[in-house]
Design an enzyme around this catalytic site. Structure first.
Site: not given
Ligand code: PLP
Length: 391
Positions: A201, A176, A104, A51
């Site tokens: 992504k 983000d 998000y 961890r």
């Molecule tokens: C998908 C996404 C998230 C969340 O990410 P996960 O890997 O699904 O937990 C956060 N912010 C944006 C802009 C996203 O597209």
């Protein structure tokens, strides 16, 4: 891009392996108790338990730091684990958070519903309204959360301006940048203190792994890493291997996705069966000039409204043969969805209307297929529902 392949490499791998191996272990051994004691006294740098660290995960973190131009980075089991751990390590009861209204959905829910239970206040502001952002700041504001480009309208906030508003007040700016990727934008160079990605992504890019990362100054990242030690949202070493592997081609993929999305958006904008297109690379996008100032590419997501109704739009989506119907974006496979029936399904229709999420809205996340195939497929799907275009 050389850095996507080599950036952050520190030393030779075990067994002289070219590729960073998966160090699939939950714990690490000490030869003698004396070695354990030296470690506990902080005299040797190493890892004792899974961890707290893993060489494969660390290699990923170093590559991310390099790509974002950051001092350090930390990896998590998902984008949400990265966001939640970061936010929790920067706030306490009595502090106040400002976040943009189109960030998000789960980030928004976490701040507006969850954090409230622990005495952390918030204000939600439109990301493109500097006056509203400034007015939302209070003496107890510690954190501002922004996102760009946003989903599904791909808004690009004025990052340098928001950054300087935050800096002058000692407020940390968390951005983000999932939709942008470090290939198109490095938020830390434009005023952000921390950048976060859902590496699920574009960074991993193959729709086969969940991962989140944050990057920033060493002091901030170590604060967040310390919180991760407590909260436990660590990334599995095999997942780290998959993300590292995907990252090697991130520049190739994203450049192609930028070009294909730009071509599709330009083509869709002229299409008689399309009412409106949102893509930051189009001169018609409200934030085009702002995006051009800070971004070197505009990403792989195109949002558009068909000229029909919700049912006709659904038929069009179903008639597409290349993009699959699925949430997510950024992978090699193109994906398509109607936001009203996916991420906004449980939002009541009147609020949806207010947010501009109509039934005719389509989000197309471009993959790496040949753009001519994607265009022909869309043309056929539009024609199947709305008829051949005249003239
Ligand atoms: C998908 C996404 C998230 C969340 O990410 P996960 O890997 O699904 O937990 C956060 N912010 C944006 C802009 C996203 O597209």
């Amino acid at each position: 891009m050389t850095g996507a392949v080599h950036g952050g490499d520190r030393r030779a791998n075990a067994y002289d392996a070219l590729v960073m191996p998966v160090v699939q272990t939950a714990t690490y051994t000490f030869g003698r108790t004396e070695d354990l004691v030296s470690f506990m006294e902080g005299k040797v740098e190493r890892v004792d338990y899974g961890r707290y660290g893993n060489p494969t995960v660390r290699a990923l973190e170093q590559r991310i730091a390099f790509l974002e131009g950051a001092q350090d980075a930390a990896a998590f089991a998902s984008g949400m684990a990265a966001l939640v751990t970061t936010i929790l390590s920067l706030v306490k009861a009595g502090t106040h958070v400002v976040l943009t209204d189109d960030c998000y959905r789960r980030t928004r829910r976490f701040v507006t519903r969850f954090l409230t239970r622990f005495g952390v206040q918030h204000t939600v502001v439109p990301g493109d309204d500097l006056g509203a952002i400034e007015a939302a700041f209070r003496p107890e504001t510690r954190l501002m959360i922004g996102e760009l480009p946003t989903n599904p309208f791909l808004k690009v906030m004025d990052l340098p301006a928001v950054g300087s508003l935050c800096r002058s007040r000692g407020i940390k700016l968390l951005v983000d940048s999932t939709f942008a990727t470090p290939i198109n934008l490095q938020p830390l160079r434009h005023g952000a203190d921390l950048v976060v990605h859902s590496a699920t992504k574009y960074l991993s890019g193959h729709n086969d792994v969940l991962c989140g990362v944050i990057a920033g100054d060493e002091s901030l990242v170590s604060l967040v890493r310390e919180a991760r030690h407590d909260m436990g949202g660590v990334l599995d070493p095999h997942a780290a291997f998959l993300v590292l592997r995907g990252l090697k081609t991130v520049a190739l993929r994203v450049r192609q996705q930028n070009a294909s999305a730009q071509a599709l958006a330009t083509w869709l904008e002229q299409h008689p069966h399309v009412r409106r297109v949102w893509y930051p690379g189009l001169a018609s996008h409200p934030d085009h000039a702002r995006a051009e100032r800070i971004m070197s590419g505009f990403g792989g997501v195109v949002t558009f409204e068909t000229a029909g109704d919700e049912t006709a739009t659904t038929h069009m989506v179903d008639a597409c043969r290349i993009p699959r119907i699925a949430p997510s974006l950024g992978g090699v496979e193109s994906l398509i969805e109607q936001p009203a029936l996916m991420s906004y399904f449980d939002v009541d229709p009147s609020e949806r209307e207010l947010l501009g999420i109509r039934g005719t809205l389509v989000r197309y996340a471009v993959g790496v297929e040949d753009v001519e195939d994607l265009r022909a497929d869309l043309e056929r799907a539009l024609a199947a529902v709305f008829g051949q275009r005249s003239g």
